[in-house]
Write a protein that holds these residues in place. Structure first.
Motif, PDB file in Angstrom:
ATOM      1  N   ILE A 180       0.846  -1.199   0.000  1.00 41.80           N
ATOM      2  CA  ILE A 180       0.000   0.000   0.000  1.00 41.80           C
ATOM      3  C   ILE A 180       0.882   1.249   0.000  1.00 41.80           C
ATOM      4  O   ILE A 180       0.615   2.213  -0.730  1.00 41.80           O
ATOM      5  CB  ILE A 180      -0.978  -0.002   1.191  1.00 41.80           C
ATOM      6  N   ALA A 181       1.935   1.229   0.799  1.00 44.89           N
ATOM      7  CA  ALA A 181       2.868   2.365   0.821  1.00 44.89           C
ATOM      8  C   ALA A 181       3.527   2.558  -0.541  1.00 44.89           C
ATOM      9  O   ALA A 181       3.649   3.685  -1.036  1.00 44.89           O
ATOM     10  CB  ALA A 181       3.920   2.159   1.908  1.00 44.89           C
ATOM     11  N   ARG A 235       2.296   1.617  -3.425  1.00 49.39           N
ATOM     12  CA  ARG A 235       1.251   2.115  -4.329  1.00 49.39           C
ATOM     13  C   ARG A 235       1.057   3.614  -4.133  1.00 49.39           C
ATOM     14  O   ARG A 235       0.898   4.380  -5.088  1.00 49.39           O
ATOM     15  CB  ARG A 235      -0.058   1.363  -4.072  1.00 49.39           C
ATOM     16  N   GLY A 236       1.068   4.044  -2.872  1.00 50.63           N
ATOM     17  CA  GLY A 236       0.916   5.462  -2.565  1.00 50.63           C
ATOM     18  C   GLY A 236       2.013   6.313  -3.173  1.00 50.63           C
ATOM     19  O   GLY A 236       1.765   7.429  -3.638  1.00 50.63           O
ATOM     20  N   ASN A 237       3.211   5.796  -3.202  1.00 54.25           N
ATOM     21  CA  ASN A 237       4.325   6.498  -3.825  1.00 54.25           C
ATOM     22  C   ASN A 237       4.043   6.740  -5.303  1.00 54.25           C
ATOM     23  O   ASN A 237       4.278   7.834  -5.831  1.00 54.25           O
ATOM     24  CB  ASN A 237       5.618   5.696  -3.634  1.00 54.25           C
ATOM     25  N   VAL A 249       1.067   6.822  -6.682  1.00 56.35           N
ATOM     26  CA  VAL A 249      -0.067   7.745  -6.769  1.00 56.35           C
ATOM     27  C   VAL A 249       0.427   9.188  -6.723  1.00 56.35           C
ATOM     28  O   VAL A 249      -0.002  10.031  -7.514  1.00 56.35           O
ATOM     29  CB  VAL A 249      -1.074   7.474  -5.622  1.00 56.35           C
ATOM     30  N   ARG A 257      -9.277   7.228  -0.963  1.00 53.19           N
ATOM     31  CA  ARG A 257      -8.275   7.908  -0.133  1.00 53.19           C
ATOM     32  C   ARG A 257      -7.048   8.302  -0.946  1.00 53.19           C
ATOM     33  O   ARG A 257      -6.481   9.377  -0.740  1.00 53.19           O
ATOM     34  CB  ARG A 257      -7.904   7.041   1.051  1.00 53.19           C
ATOM     35  N   PHE A 258      -6.639   7.449  -1.877  1.00 45.33           N
ATOM     36  CA  PHE A 258      -5.512   7.803  -2.735  1.00 45.33           C
ATOM     37  C   PHE A 258      -5.867   8.969  -3.660  1.00 45.33           C
ATOM     38  O   PHE A 258      -5.012   9.806  -3.944  1.00 45.33           O
ATOM     39  CB  PHE A 258      -5.029   6.601  -3.551  1.00 45.33           C
ATOM     40  N   ILE A 292      -5.326  12.049  -1.695  1.00 44.31           N
ATOM     41  CA  ILE A 292      -3.889  12.339  -1.590  1.00 44.31           C
ATOM     42  C   ILE A 292      -3.375  12.925  -2.902  1.00 44.31           C
ATOM     43  O   ILE A 292      -2.642  13.917  -2.916  1.00 44.31           O
ATOM     44  CB  ILE A 292      -3.102  11.061  -1.218  1.00 44.31           C
ATOM     45  N   GLU A 293      -3.798  12.322  -4.002  1.00 43.08           N
ATOM     46  CA  GLU A 293      -3.345  12.793  -5.313  1.00 43.08           C
ATOM     47  C   GLU A 293      -3.870  14.196  -5.600  1.00 43.08           C
ATOM     48  O   GLU A 293      -3.146  15.039  -6.156  1.00 43.08           O
ATOM     49  CB  GLU A 293      -3.786  11.818  -6.399  1.00 43.08           C
TER      50      GLU A 293
END
Length: 94
Positions: free
Chosen positions: A24-25, A27-29, A31, A81-82, A85-86
């Motif tokens: 998940i972390a 993937r967030g990077n 995003v 949620r992503f 963030i994006e």
């Protein structure tokens, strides 16, 4: 894998949780990086892309023997949620 105790079950669940959270972390990077390539907020929200990701996730769930409805619900929450963030990253770059 067949476990011989509740402790062994929990140890394996903990290992899986560690992998899930790490992914998940990661993937967030990606995003955050994606926001640099978007032209507007609609591009960030990208409903067609969301639909495509959900379809793929449901198909993978079926393939792996997971509950497709649960996987879809998890993915919808994660994607929502992503997207937030994006959007924050996209607006910072303006």
């Amino acid at each position: 894998m067949k476990c011989n105790s509740l402790e062994e079950v929990r140890e394996n669940i903990d290992k899986i949780d560690d992998s899930i959270i790490r992914l998940i972390a990661e993937r967030g990077n990606y995003v955050v990086q994606a926001s640099a390539f978007k032209k507007n907020e609609e591009g960030v929200k990208a409903q067609n892309r969301v639909d495509s990701v959900i379809d793929k996730a449901r198909n993978k769930a079926k393939e792996y023997g997971a509950d497709p409805d649960m996987v879809e619900a998890l993915y919808r929450e994660m994607i929502s949620r992503f997207i937030n963030i994006e959007l924050d990253e996209f607006n910072k770059s303006k």
